[in-house]
Enzyme design. Structure first.
Site, short mmCIF file in Angstrom:
data_model
loop_
_atom_site.label_atom_id
_atom_site.label_comp_id
_atom_site.label_asym_id
_atom_site.label_seq_id
_atom_site.Cartn_x
_atom_site.Cartn_y
_atom_site.Cartn_z
N LYS A 225 -34.88 -1.14 10.00
CA LYS A 225 -34.27 -0.12 9.68
C LYS A 225 -33.19 0.51 10.34
O LYS A 225 -33.03 1.86 10.89
CB LYS A 225 -35.56 1.15 9.76
CG LYS A 225 -36.69 0.92 8.91
CD LYS A 225 -37.79 1.72 9.34
CE LYS A 225 -39.23 1.47 8.48
NZ LYS A 225 -40.59 2.11 9.20
N ASP A 261 -48.60 3.06 9.14
CA ASP A 261 -48.93 4.23 8.41
C ASP A 261 -50.05 3.92 7.40
O ASP A 261 -50.78 4.92 7.02
CB ASP A 261 -47.74 4.33 7.60
CG ASP A 261 -46.89 3.12 6.79
OD1 ASP A 261 -47.71 2.12 7.09
OD2 ASP A 261 -46.10 3.33 6.10
#
Length: 517
Positions: A225, A261
């Site tokens: 990312k 997550d």
């Protein structure tokens, strides 16, 4: 909104057309979305999205038969070309059998090194029981912004949060600089809320690839990312955070757990539904975790005390990387994989996640145009661009009522296709339905395997991610197919997870604090 750089007047005109088209489409879609799905945004949204618990008899009799989601009869040749995207029950049962074996390989001590589904133990062994009380912090780092949350649990529950930016120089600078920045923001957050010298338990959601070695120990495998902070890969991110907090010396924080997550998704729903045993992410990417019996986890290196269970982070996006899904992959899947940044990897993810669904649909549409079956055989410059048919277009096109092509026409005009007939729209919608149904059914097969492994009579599955949240039929498609693939007599519900990466992290801290008393 995507803005295309314009080098001359023609390109500026094209850009303006796309922007205007986007605005038109947003207005049309938001109107229909608000009318048809307003319940999703109410305070009861989690309950509203819970899947129905149905027997096989009820499945055959239910009014909301999922077959109605193929709403637009396509031309015969279009149907024939799309046929390879339609999975039979035999296909899905074989997918289930193969996934079950791949999970066993991931859990096996001797087979794990070569397994594509790694099945990492998370060291989270207990779930919330709804009786947690106190104030807890959560830190959610997974991109160019991160969040700090303060959650109050007890008779009255509340949540306060703030978003902080990670400046580009920090993203690519020394690792200590990143964690010093995070610690500074944590200290500012605590000071602003006048929390004083209170010792605050913290749950840390760190959404980067890690090797977890304990509930509070996770080594970064590699940055993604856009992050390239030096001196962090291979090190324990919890220790780096604790060291940065200690260097400041102006706030008292105790890190109680680190998670991803998917685990947060499960934990967040388990606070409301004590029978929640699995968490699924179906968004830009996909992943799943579930509660597994310790006796089946040969990788387990912790104690054998009660409870004899642990949440497993499957990393199931890599399912099929060894060729075991080749029997259902198509030429479109092969093309997307070859043109991706990670060829040969995350093949299951490339069939069902939001990063790829739109491009699959585009490739089918391009083929239909080339064979003269769409738009009189005439394409457009925009449609020919890789990635120009966004996954959200699929959700918007399928949000049109049967026989109504408002969203579809606006999208096609944005793509430079201004003369689409009703037949063209019906055929485009059929392509979208085939792509989304395949994705939902493959996700459902994965969930069914986890439910069968868990083996409990009634289980809630937490689900999050943009594809599941915003596609108008994904929930019903999954529910219908799961019902056919689980063992007889089992009951289940799909529950929309609310803020798993934030609230879930705080709840991990709450459970860990409860157990340490």
């Amino acid at each position: 909104m995507e803005i295309v750089a314009a080098a001359d007047s023609d390109e500026r005109g094209l850009t303006l057309l796309r922007v205007v088209g986007q605005l038109q489409r947003v207005i049309v879609f938001l109107h229909s979305f608000a009318c048809d799905r307003s319940h999703l945004w109410s305070t009861q949204s989690s309950e509203a999205r819970q899947g129905p618990v149905m027997s096989d008899e009820q499945i055959t009799k239910k009014d909301d038969d999922v077959s109605r989601y193929f709403t637009s009869p396509p031309a015969p040749l279009v149907r024939e070309i799309c046929e390879e995207l339609i999975l039979s029950q035999e296909n899905l049962k074989e997918v289930c059998d193969v996934l079950h074996e791949e999970l066993n390989k991931g859990l096996g001590k001797d087979t794990n090194p070569e397994a594509t589904i790694k099945c990492f133990p998370t060291y989270v062994r207990e779930l919330p029981n709804g009786k947690e009380k106190g104030r807890f912090l959560a830190l959610d780092l997974g991109g160019t912004n991160f969040r700090v949350l303060l959650i109050q649990l007890g008779e009255k529950c509340s949540m306060d949060s703030r978003i902080y930016a990670v400046p580009q120089p920090i993203m690519v600078g020394p690792g200590d600089g990143l964690f010093d920045h995070i610690a500074e923001c944590l200290a500012s957050f605590i000071k602003e809320r006048e929390l004083g010298d209170e010792l605050l338990p913290l749950g840390f959601t760190f959404s980067f690839p890690c090797k977890q070695e304990g509930l509070t120990k996770a080594r970064l495998a590699r940055w993604t990312k856009g992050f390239k902070c030096a001196g962090v890969e291979g090190r324990d991110v919890v220790e780096l955070l604790k060291a940065a907090i200690a260097r400041r010396g102006d706030c008292r924080i105790k890190v109680m757990g680190v998670l991803n997550d998917a685990t947060g998704c499960l934990i967040s729903c388990a606070f409301a539904k004590q029978n929640c045993r699995a968490g699924i992410i179906i968004g830009t990417g996909t992943n799943a975790c579930y509660m597994e019996k310790l006796e089946k986890v040969e990788l387990w290196d912790g104690d054998l005390d009660e409870p004899h269970q642990v949440i497993i982070n499957t990393e199931w996006g890599a399912f099929g990387d060894n060729g075991c899904l080749d029997f259902i992959r198509t030429e479109y899947d092969n093309n997307i994989d070859c043109e991706s940044i990670n060829p040969g990897r995350q093949l299951y993810e490339k069939m069902i996640s939001g990063m790829y669904m739109g491009e699959i649909a585009r490739q089918v549409i391009i083929r239909l145009v080339a064979e003269g079956l769409l738009f009189d055989g005439k394409s457009s410059e925009i449609l020919e661009e890789k990635g120009s048919f966004f996954t959200k277009y699929i959700s918007e096109i399928e949000s049109d009522k049967p026989g109504d092509y408002n969203n579809c026409r606006v999208i096609l005009e944005e793509l430079g296709l201004n003369s689409a007939t009703d037949t063209d729209c019906a055929n485009v919608r059929h392509v979208c339905e085939c792509v989304s149904r395949r994705a939902a059914y493959l996700a459902a097969a994965g969930v069914a395997v986890l439910l069968n492994r868990i083996g409990e009579e009634s289980v809630t599955v937490a689900v999050d991610g943009s594809v599941y949240r915003f596609h108008p039929h994904f929930h019903n498609l999954m529910t219908e197919q799961i019902s056919h693939l689980i063992k007889p007599g089992m009951k289940f519900g799909l529950m929309l997870s609310e803020d798993g990466s934030g609230r879930g992290a705080a709840l991990v801290a709450a459970v860990a604090s409860r157990n340490s008393r």
